[in-house]
Design a protein around this motif. Structure first.
Motif, PDB file in Angstrom:
ATOM      1  N   LEU A 128      -5.883   5.283   4.982  1.00  0.00           N
ATOM      2  CA  LEU A 128      -5.261   5.009   3.685  1.00  0.00           C
ATOM      3  C   LEU A 128      -5.440   6.214   2.766  1.00  0.00           C
ATOM      4  O   LEU A 128      -6.561   6.618   2.470  1.00  0.00           O
ATOM      5  CB  LEU A 128      -5.890   3.761   3.053  1.00  0.00           C
ATOM      6  CG  LEU A 128      -5.201   3.196   1.817  1.00  0.00           C
ATOM      7  CD1 LEU A 128      -3.767   2.778   2.115  1.00  0.00           C
ATOM      8  CD2 LEU A 128      -5.973   1.996   1.274  1.00  0.00           C
ATOM      9  N   ASP A 162      -5.479   8.387  -0.664  1.00  0.00           N
ATOM     10  CA  ASP A 162      -5.986   8.141  -2.012  1.00  0.00           C
ATOM     11  C   ASP A 162      -4.930   7.398  -2.837  1.00  0.00           C
ATOM     12  O   ASP A 162      -3.722   7.637  -2.692  1.00  0.00           O
ATOM     13  CB  ASP A 162      -6.298   9.505  -2.644  1.00  0.00           C
ATOM     14  CG  ASP A 162      -6.632   9.394  -4.106  1.00  0.00           C
ATOM     15  OD1 ASP A 162      -7.761   9.009  -4.421  1.00  0.00           O
ATOM     16  OD2 ASP A 162      -5.728   9.666  -4.939  1.00  0.00           O
ATOM     17  N   ASP A 163      -5.384   6.499  -3.715  1.00  0.00           N
ATOM     18  CA  ASP A 163      -4.473   5.686  -4.537  1.00  0.00           C
ATOM     19  C   ASP A 163      -3.432   6.545  -5.258  1.00  0.00           C
ATOM     20  O   ASP A 163      -2.239   6.233  -5.259  1.00  0.00           O
ATOM     21  CB  ASP A 163      -5.263   4.893  -5.594  1.00  0.00           C
ATOM     22  CG  ASP A 163      -6.214   3.881  -4.972  1.00  0.00           C
ATOM     23  OD1 ASP A 163      -6.083   3.578  -3.763  1.00  0.00           O
ATOM     24  OD2 ASP A 163      -7.098   3.389  -5.694  1.00  0.00           O
ATOM     25  N   GLN A 200     -11.562  -5.204  -8.769  1.00  0.00           N
ATOM     26  CA  GLN A 200     -11.343  -5.421  -7.331  1.00  0.00           C
ATOM     27  C   GLN A 200     -12.354  -6.431  -6.799  1.00  0.00           C
ATOM     28  O   GLN A 200     -13.468  -6.485  -7.308  1.00  0.00           O
ATOM     29  CB  GLN A 200     -11.510  -4.093  -6.582  1.00  0.00           C
ATOM     30  CG  GLN A 200     -10.431  -3.078  -6.894  1.00  0.00           C
ATOM     31  CD  GLN A 200      -9.068  -3.526  -6.412  1.00  0.00           C
ATOM     32  OE1 GLN A 200      -8.934  -4.080  -5.325  1.00  0.00           O
ATOM     33  NE2 GLN A 200      -8.066  -3.333  -7.237  1.00  0.00           N
ATOM     34  N   ASN A 238       1.880   3.327   2.375  1.00  0.00           N
ATOM     35  CA  ASN A 238       1.026   4.350   3.001  1.00  0.00           C
ATOM     36  C   ASN A 238       1.644   4.869   4.299  1.00  0.00           C
ATOM     37  O   ASN A 238       1.119   4.573   5.368  1.00  0.00           O
ATOM     38  CB  ASN A 238      -0.361   3.723   3.262  1.00  0.00           C
ATOM     39  CG  ASN A 238      -1.355   4.722   3.788  1.00  0.00           C
ATOM     40  OD1 ASN A 238      -1.409   5.861   3.346  1.00  0.00           O
ATOM     41  ND2 ASN A 238      -2.159   4.308   4.762  1.00  0.00           N
ATOM     42  N   HIS A 292      -6.881   0.894  -2.983  1.00  0.00           N
ATOM     43  CA  HIS A 292      -7.796   0.758  -1.853  1.00  0.00           C
ATOM     44  C   HIS A 292      -8.889  -0.227  -2.218  1.00  0.00           C
ATOM     45  O   HIS A 292      -9.517  -0.093  -3.269  1.00  0.00           O
ATOM     46  CB  HIS A 292      -8.394   2.124  -1.533  1.00  0.00           C
ATOM     47  CG  HIS A 292      -9.418   2.094  -0.445  1.00  0.00           C
ATOM     48  ND1 HIS A 292     -10.627   2.707  -0.550  1.00  0.00           N
ATOM     49  CD2 HIS A 292      -9.408   1.504   0.769  1.00  0.00           C
ATOM     50  CE1 HIS A 292     -11.325   2.505   0.553  1.00  0.00           C
ATOM     51  NE2 HIS A 292     -10.606   1.783   1.368  1.00  0.00           N
ATOM     52  N   ASN A 293      -9.087  -1.212  -1.384  1.00  0.00           N
ATOM     53  CA  ASN A 293     -10.175  -2.162  -1.603  1.00  0.00           C
ATOM     54  C   ASN A 293     -11.484  -1.467  -1.211  1.00  0.00           C
ATOM     55  O   ASN A 293     -11.658  -1.096  -0.056  1.00  0.00           O
ATOM     56  CB  ASN A 293      -9.948  -3.409  -0.738  1.00  0.00           C
ATOM     57  CG  ASN A 293     -11.013  -4.474  -0.935  1.00  0.00           C
ATOM     58  OD1 ASN A 293     -12.137  -4.171  -1.359  1.00  0.00           O
ATOM     59  ND2 ASN A 293     -10.678  -5.695  -0.631  1.00  0.00           N
ATOM     60  N   LYS A 339     -13.306  -2.433   1.970  1.00  0.00           N
ATOM     61  CA  LYS A 339     -12.706  -2.238   3.287  1.00  0.00           C
ATOM     62  C   LYS A 339     -12.730  -0.760   3.671  1.00  0.00           C
ATOM     63  O   LYS A 339     -12.435   0.099   2.855  1.00  0.00           O
ATOM     64  CB  LYS A 339     -11.242  -2.716   3.280  1.00  0.00           C
ATOM     65  CG  LYS A 339     -11.114  -4.215   3.300  1.00  0.00           C
ATOM     66  CD  LYS A 339      -9.670  -4.621   3.466  1.00  0.00           C
ATOM     67  CE  LYS A 339      -9.529  -6.129   3.473  1.00  0.00           C
ATOM     68  NZ  LYS A 339      -8.152  -6.554   3.372  1.00  0.00           N
ATOM     69  N   GLN A 340     -13.071  -0.507   4.924  1.00  0.00           N
ATOM     70  CA  GLN A 340     -13.048   0.853   5.453  1.00  0.00           C
ATOM     71  C   GLN A 340     -11.629   1.138   5.933  1.00  0.00           C
ATOM     72  O   GLN A 340     -11.149   0.503   6.851  1.00  0.00           O
ATOM     73  CB  GLN A 340     -14.035   0.954   6.624  1.00  0.00           C
ATOM     74  CG  GLN A 340     -14.297   2.358   7.092  1.00  0.00           C
ATOM     75  CD  GLN A 340     -15.159   3.152   6.130  1.00  0.00           C
ATOM     76  OE1 GLN A 340     -15.965   2.589   5.405  1.00  0.00           O
ATOM     77  NE2 GLN A 340     -14.976   4.447   6.099  1.00  0.00           N
ATOM     78  N   LYS A 341     -10.946   2.057   5.295  1.00  0.00           N
ATOM     79  CA  LYS A 341      -9.578   2.375   5.681  1.00  0.00           C
ATOM     80  C   LYS A 341      -9.426   3.886   5.750  1.00  0.00           C
ATOM     81  O   LYS A 341      -9.028   4.522   4.787  1.00  0.00           O
ATOM     82  CB  LYS A 341      -8.586   1.807   4.654  1.00  0.00           C
ATOM     83  CG  LYS A 341      -8.071   0.426   4.972  1.00  0.00           C
ATOM     84  CD  LYS A 341      -7.164   0.452   6.162  1.00  0.00           C
ATOM     85  CE  LYS A 341      -6.179  -0.694   6.119  1.00  0.00           C
ATOM     86  NZ  LYS A 341      -5.240  -0.656   7.187  1.00  0.00           N
ATOM     87  N   ARG A 380      -0.724   8.069  -3.018  1.00  0.00           N
ATOM     88  CA  ARG A 380       0.302   7.088  -2.642  1.00  0.00           C
ATOM     89  C   ARG A 380       1.218   6.784  -3.820  1.00  0.00           C
ATOM     90  O   ARG A 380       2.438   6.643  -3.661  1.00  0.00           O
ATOM     91  CB  ARG A 380      -0.351   5.816  -2.097  1.00  0.00           C
ATOM     92  CG  ARG A 380      -0.985   6.055  -0.734  1.00  0.00           C
ATOM     93  CD  ARG A 380      -1.634   4.820  -0.136  1.00  0.00           C
ATOM     94  NE  ARG A 380      -2.822   4.429  -0.876  1.00  0.00           N
ATOM     95  CZ  ARG A 380      -2.961   3.299  -1.559  1.00  0.00           C
ATOM     96  NH1 ARG A 380      -2.001   2.406  -1.585  1.00  0.00           N
ATOM     97  NH2 ARG A 380      -4.074   3.037  -2.203  1.00  0.00           N
ATOM     98  N   THR A 393       0.854  -1.194   0.000  1.00  0.00           N
ATOM     99  CA  THR A 393       0.000   0.000   0.000  1.00  0.00           C
ATOM    100  C   THR A 393       0.888   1.241   0.000  1.00  0.00           C
ATOM    101  O   THR A 393       0.478   2.286  -0.457  1.00  0.00           O
ATOM    102  CB  THR A 393      -0.951   0.031   1.223  1.00  0.00           C
ATOM    103  OG1 THR A 393      -0.183  -0.146   2.399  1.00  0.00           O
ATOM    104  CG2 THR A 393      -2.020  -1.029   1.123  1.00  0.00           C
TER     105      THR A 393
END
Length: 193
Positions: free
Chosen positions: A49, A51-52, A80, A11, A40-41, A44-46, A55, A9
């Motif tokens: 994390l 933003d894609d 995904q 991150n 980011h899946n 899933k609540q992240k 990162r 990730t």
């Protein structure tokens, strides 16, 4: 060309990631290492994390002075949730002249037998393993597999979680990040809340 895929990730990406990636690029038969930013899946609540694309930008900043290390957003375009075997198939189709291998820590090798189509991966791709402090090499099901390559890389115990928590707690983690990554993270107030 022989490419090592280093998934994460990132991150954020930190000097530990760069130490491992650079060691693989310089001290193994891999010609390049691609840092594959895991998206980011959506299931899933992240909250922590980034933003894609933020990162990915951090990985670009961190690797710009390393000609053998490249950022990759290849998984951003795949359905995904994604599986490594699908990413490998996509890459082989897109870059038929390259040979793709995986880079992972010893801890991940322990769970390889749980991966989707792991037998196919082991049959068609080399896996480069870097050491982790807490692992006992004797416990590994695939320890002596001909496609598993143990690389005597430095043991780096720096985690992105530690960095995020300590930015939030107003600690100075600057030495753990490449200068350009630190500047971008600090300027944008990432991980401060």
């Amino acid at each position: 060309m022989k490419i090592g895929l280093y998934f994460g990730t990132f991150n954020p990406i930190h000097i530990g990631h760069l130490i491992i990636a650079n060691h693989m690029a310089e001290y193994s038969d891999l010609e390049q290492v691609w840092m594959v930013v895991t998206p980011h899946n959506p299931l899933k609540q992240k909250n922590t994390l980034l933003d894609d694309y933020q990162r990915l930008h951090l990985v670009r900043l961190a690797t710009e002075d390393y000609p053998k290390i490249k950022p990759s957003d290849i998984e951003f375009k795949l359905p995904q949730p994604n599986y490594t075997v699908n990413t490998l198939a996509h890459l082989m189709e897109k870059y038929p002249k390259h040979q793709f291998s995986l880079i992972m820590g010893e801890d991940n090798l322990k769970s390889l037998h749980k991966w989707k189509n792991y037998e196919y991966i082991l049959e068609h791709h080399d896996i480069y393993i870097y050491p982790r402090v807490s692992e006992e090499a004797d416990n590994f099901q695939f320890k002596d597999h001909p496609r598993i390559h143990w690389i005597d890389a430095p043991i780096v115990e720096i985690s992105s979680t530690f960095i995020r928590e300590n930015i939030k707690n107003k600690k100075n983690v600057r030495p753990l990040l490449p200068d350009s990554v630190w500047a971008y993270v600090d300027h944008n107030n990432f991980y401060k809340k």
